[in-house]
Enzyme design. Structure first.
Site, PDB file in Angstrom:
ATOM      1  N   ALA A 166      51.484  49.780  52.755  1.00  0.00           N
ATOM      2  CA  ALA A 166      50.976  49.141  51.535  1.00  0.00           C
ATOM      3  C   ALA A 166      52.092  48.993  50.509  1.00  0.00           C
ATOM      4  O   ALA A 166      52.262  47.927  49.903  1.00  0.00           O
ATOM      5  CB  ALA A 166      49.825  49.966  50.962  1.00  0.00           C
ATOM      6  N   ASP A 167      52.866  50.046  50.313  1.00  0.00           N
ATOM      7  CA  ASP A 167      53.979  49.992  49.370  1.00  0.00           C
ATOM      8  C   ASP A 167      55.046  48.996  49.814  1.00  0.00           C
ATOM      9  O   ASP A 167      55.537  48.187  49.016  1.00  0.00           O
ATOM     10  CB  ASP A 167      54.605  51.376  49.224  1.00  0.00           C
ATOM     11  CG  ASP A 167      54.047  52.141  48.034  1.00  0.00           C
ATOM     12  OD1 ASP A 167      54.021  51.573  46.939  1.00  0.00           O
ATOM     13  OD2 ASP A 167      53.648  53.303  48.205  1.00  0.00           O
ATOM     14  N   LEU A 168      55.463  49.071  51.074  1.00  0.00           N
ATOM     15  CA  LEU A 168      56.528  48.191  51.550  1.00  0.00           C
ATOM     16  C   LEU A 168      56.095  46.730  51.502  1.00  0.00           C
ATOM     17  O   LEU A 168      56.873  45.852  51.098  1.00  0.00           O
ATOM     18  CB  LEU A 168      56.936  48.587  52.963  1.00  0.00           C
ATOM     19  CG  LEU A 168      57.654  49.933  53.088  1.00  0.00           C
ATOM     20  CD1 LEU A 168      57.864  50.294  54.556  1.00  0.00           C
ATOM     21  CD2 LEU A 168      58.999  49.921  52.358  1.00  0.00           C
TER      22      LEU A 168
END
Length: 376
Positions: free
Chosen positions: A168-170
């Protein structure tokens, strides 16, 4: 050496942890001058996992190369003044504070875009501002759970599992990178900056293909399938004498080649397996037959190369250490080194203005004197 495609672009990185720093690092990889302004206590990731002893942890190192490193307490007049001095000549601001925090400091979107009308203001939050969780904090694992990614991941008879990479972050960092480039491109026409607004929640939801598409069409909730694919068969892991083999035969031709290679061409004529729809309907019978055939293969055969040469997507599952230590990873530039650190390389390859890894992640406030003085 060229300065990179984004040479001349100035970025102020106020973000912490992952999505924002990853976006800013990608901009720096391609030549932007990135100044990271950390809290005086440092980015939280400086304390995550193994460290080389100077405040540069492995986690921090993977997200903060090609940056200048400063500190500031943005809640103080001095910290706010430093940020505003840096923004005088900046093209891009990246921040991922809890919604309302920048406004409380007098650095909110409206204030800064009025003061610096050419600024591209990239704002990343955990949850979308229109949803029931708006304004609440969240980490990647929480977002994976909230958006259904964990519910899809795992074995059919097992519990939901987190994807081990912070997807999700990447993903949100990559989308932020794209959004900044879009806004810079539009600014070249209009002369005006704008806000690039993203959330981890929306970034994670953008990954829900084909599960979302299948659900929209059928109304049937998806099930956990382990390593199998919901739309293709065979597409799964099989144990071979040489190791775990992943096969993804997505077409009828590939399936015919696969079973021919395995010495059972009659399976391609079996009415249970004639088309992809047939194979999906009889997935368990098909996998059982393939498992028996793969288990009997010659252990000396390079299965991945042999199958791919025949046009069947397949590979032995490689341990991560083998992937990172393979000579070709360094030859392709996907594993590189700087200041005694091994780092992942730059995956976007431009022929005239390639990106590069130029400066290492640095200790907290390492560039304070040089950059702070230059900004006055």
């Amino acid at each position: 050496m060229n300065g990179g495609a984004l040479a001349g672009i100035r970025v102020v990185d106020l973000s912490r942890v992952l999505a924002g720093p990853y976006c800013a690092q990608l901009l720096g990889d391609h030549g932007a001058q990135v100044t990271k302004l950390e809290p005086v206590t440092g980015d939280l990731t400086r304390s995550w996992g193994p460290s080389r002893g100077d405040g540069v942890s492995a986690y921090y190192a993977g997200l903060n190369r090609n940056k200048e490193h400063l500190t500031a307490d943005l809640a103080s007049p001095e910290g706010r003044d430093l940020a505003l001095r840096l923004l005088r000549d900046a093209d891009v601001l990246v921040e991922n504070f809890k919604p309302g925090t920048m406004e409380r400091w007098g650095l909110g979107t409206e204030e800064l875009l009025e003061r610096f009308p050419r600024l591209v203001y990239c704002r990343i939050s955990a949850f979308d501002g229109a949803g029931p969780m708006a304004g609440l904090p969240g980490y990647d694992a929480v977002i994976q759970a909230y958006t259904g990614i964990m519910d899809l991941n795992g074995e059919p008879d097992g519990p939901p599992l987190r994807v081990p990479m912070p997807v999700a972050d990447l993903t949100t960092g990559l989308l932020a990178f794209a959004g900044v480039l879009l806004a810079l491109h539009e600014r070249a026409r209009s002369g005006r900056g704008q806000c690039v607004d993203l959330s981890l929640e929306d970034g994670a939801m953008s990954l829900l293909h084909p599960a979302a598409a299948n659900y929209f069409m059928t109304g049937e909730p998806p099930r956990r399938l382990g390593s199998a694919h919901p739309n293709i068969a065979p597409c799964d892991t099989f144990h071979s004498p040489a190791g775990e083999l992943y096969v993804a035969a997505g077409s009828d031709r590939q399936f015919a080649v696969l079973v021919g290679f395995l010495g059972a061409p009659e399976l391609a004529r079996d009415p249970r397996f004639g088309t992809n729809a047939d194979r999906l309907a009889h997935r368990h019978e098909l996998n059982a037959a393939l498992a028996r055939l793969v288990a009997g293969l010659d252990p000396g055969v390079d299965l991945a190369r042999a199958l791919v040469t025949e046009g069947v997507p397949a590979t032995l599952i490689r341990p991560l250490a083998d992937v990172l230590d393979a000579p070709d990873a360094a030859e392709r530039g996907m594993v590189t080194g700087l200041d005694g650190l091994r780092l992942l390389g730059v995956p976007i390859r431009l022929s005239r203005t390639p990106g590069s890894v130029r400066t290492p992640p640095r200790p907290l406030g390492a560039d304070q004197a040089a950059v702070g003085a230059a900004s006055t």
